[in-house]
Design an enzyme around this catalytic site. Structure first.
Site, short mmCIF file in Angstrom:
data_model
loop_
_atom_site.label_atom_id
_atom_site.label_comp_id
_atom_site.label_asym_id
_atom_site.label_seq_id
_atom_site.Cartn_x
_atom_site.Cartn_y
_atom_site.Cartn_z
N TYR A 114 -5.95 11.45 3.48
CA TYR A 114 -4.56 11.60 3.04
C TYR A 114 -4.52 12.31 1.68
CZ TYR A 114 -3.78 8.43 6.93
OH TYR A 114 -3.76 7.87 8.18
N GLN A 127 0.85 -1.19 0.00
CA GLN A 127 0.00 0.00 0.00
C GLN A 127 0.89 1.25 0.00
OE1 GLN A 127 -2.31 1.88 3.37
NE2 GLN A 127 -4.00 0.84 2.31
#
Length: 256
Positions: free
Chosen positions: A189, A108
Site C-alpha cells: 500500500y 488501522q
C-alpha cells in the site's frame, strides 16, 4: 523414545497482563486487522460492526480492519472510512461497544495507493503511487474483478496533502474514541510502496536513497504522532521487497 507429559501452564504468560503505552492490557492476545468490508458504499460502520468487534473484546487489543482516510485512498468495496462526521459517529458505536465489554481497540489507517481501481475512487480517477508502476493481479470492483490499472505518480506538491490525510484521520480517530491508531505501512500500500525500490522510481527527494525513500513514511508517522503523542501510534510494516501484488514481476537482485 520417551514421552514427556506437557506442562499445562507452559503458555500461561499469554494470559498475563502487559503494559502498552498508557494502557494495561489484560492479556497478550492481539487481534490483527482483518478486512471485513461490511460498511456499504459510504464507509459508515453500523451496529453490525459494533457487535462484531464487541464479541472479540476479550482479546488484549483489537486492531480494526484497514480504514481509508480520504475518498481518494479507498481500496475495497464496503471498506470503512474515517473522514466524515457520519463515519466518526459509526466508529463511536464500535468503540463504545468494545469499551463496555472491557476491551481496547486501535484504528488501522490504510491508504491503498496503487492497490486500487478507478471504480472505487471519486470521479473515476486513477490510484496514486510514488511512481507509475502497475501492480499485477485483479481487484474486486462493484462490477466484478478487473485488472489493476497503472497508477498515477504523485506530484511533489501533492505529497504534503496526502500526509495531512493521515493527520486528519488520527484526529478523527480520537473523536471516535479509539485507544490508539496503527499506520498500515505494509503489503504494497502507499507508505510501503514509497519504501520499496521496486515501486519507488522517483528521482526527487522522495526517491533514490534509503533515506529519501523513507521520507514519506516518516513524515506520515510524524503527522500522526503530532495529534496525541507517540504512545497513541503503532506501525505495521513489511520488508521493503515484499510486495504481494508484484511477486515475480521484477528481478530479485535490485538493491533495497
Amino acid at each position: 523414545m520417551f514421552y514427556e507429559k506437557p506442562v499445562m501452564n507452559a503458555n500461561k504468560a499469554l494470559f498475563t497482563s502487559i503494559e502498552l503505552g498508557t494502557y494495561t492490557l489484560p492479556n497478550r492476545i492481539i487481534m490483527p486487522a482483518m478486512t471485513r468490508n461490511r460498511t456499504g458504499n459510504h464507509g459508515i460502520p453500523s451496529e453490525l460492526n459494533a457487535e462484531y468487534y464487541a464479541q472479540r473484546a476479550t482479546a488484549g487489543l483489537i486492531v480494526t480492519e484497514g480504514t481509508y482516510p480520504h475518498p481518494t485512498s479507498r481500496g475495497y468495496t464496503g471498506q470503512p472510512g474515517i473522514y466524515t462526521d457520519e463515519q466518526v459517529a459509526g466508529w463511536r458505536l464500535v468503540t463504545d461497544a468494545v469499551h463496555q465489554a472491557g476491551g481496547h481497540i486501535f484504528l488501522q489507517i490504510h491508504h491503498a495507493g496503487r492497490i486500487s481501481h478507478p471504480s472505487l475512487l471519486p470521479n473515476g480517477i486513477l490510484p496514486v503511487a510514488p511512481s507509475a508502476v502497475r501492480p499485477k493481479g485483479e481487484v474486486h470492483t462493484p462490477f466484478g474483478k478487473e485488472e489493476y490499472p497503472t497508477p498515477r505518480a504523485l506530484e511533489l506538491h501533492e505529497i504534503p496533502q496526502v500526509v495531512e490525510m493521515f493527520r486528519n484521520a488520527t484526529q478523527r480517530a480520537v473523536k471516535a474514541g479509539f485507544d490508539g491508531v496503527e499506520l498500515h505501512g505494509a503489503n504494497g500500500y502507499l507508505p510501503h510502496s514509497f519504501l520499496s525500490s521496486l515501486t519507488n522510481l522517483r528521482t526527487d527527494e522522495y526517491g533514490g536513497s534509503v533515506e529519501n525513500r523513507s521520507r514519506f513514511f516518516l513524515e506520515v508517522v510524524k503527522a500522526m504522532v503530532s495529534v496525541r503523542g507517540g504512545q497513541y501510534v503503532g506501525i505495521k510494516v513489511s520488508p521493503w521487497k515484499f510486495l504481494p501484488h508484484d511477486i515475480g514481476a521484477y528481478p530479485t537482485n535490485i538493491e533495497m
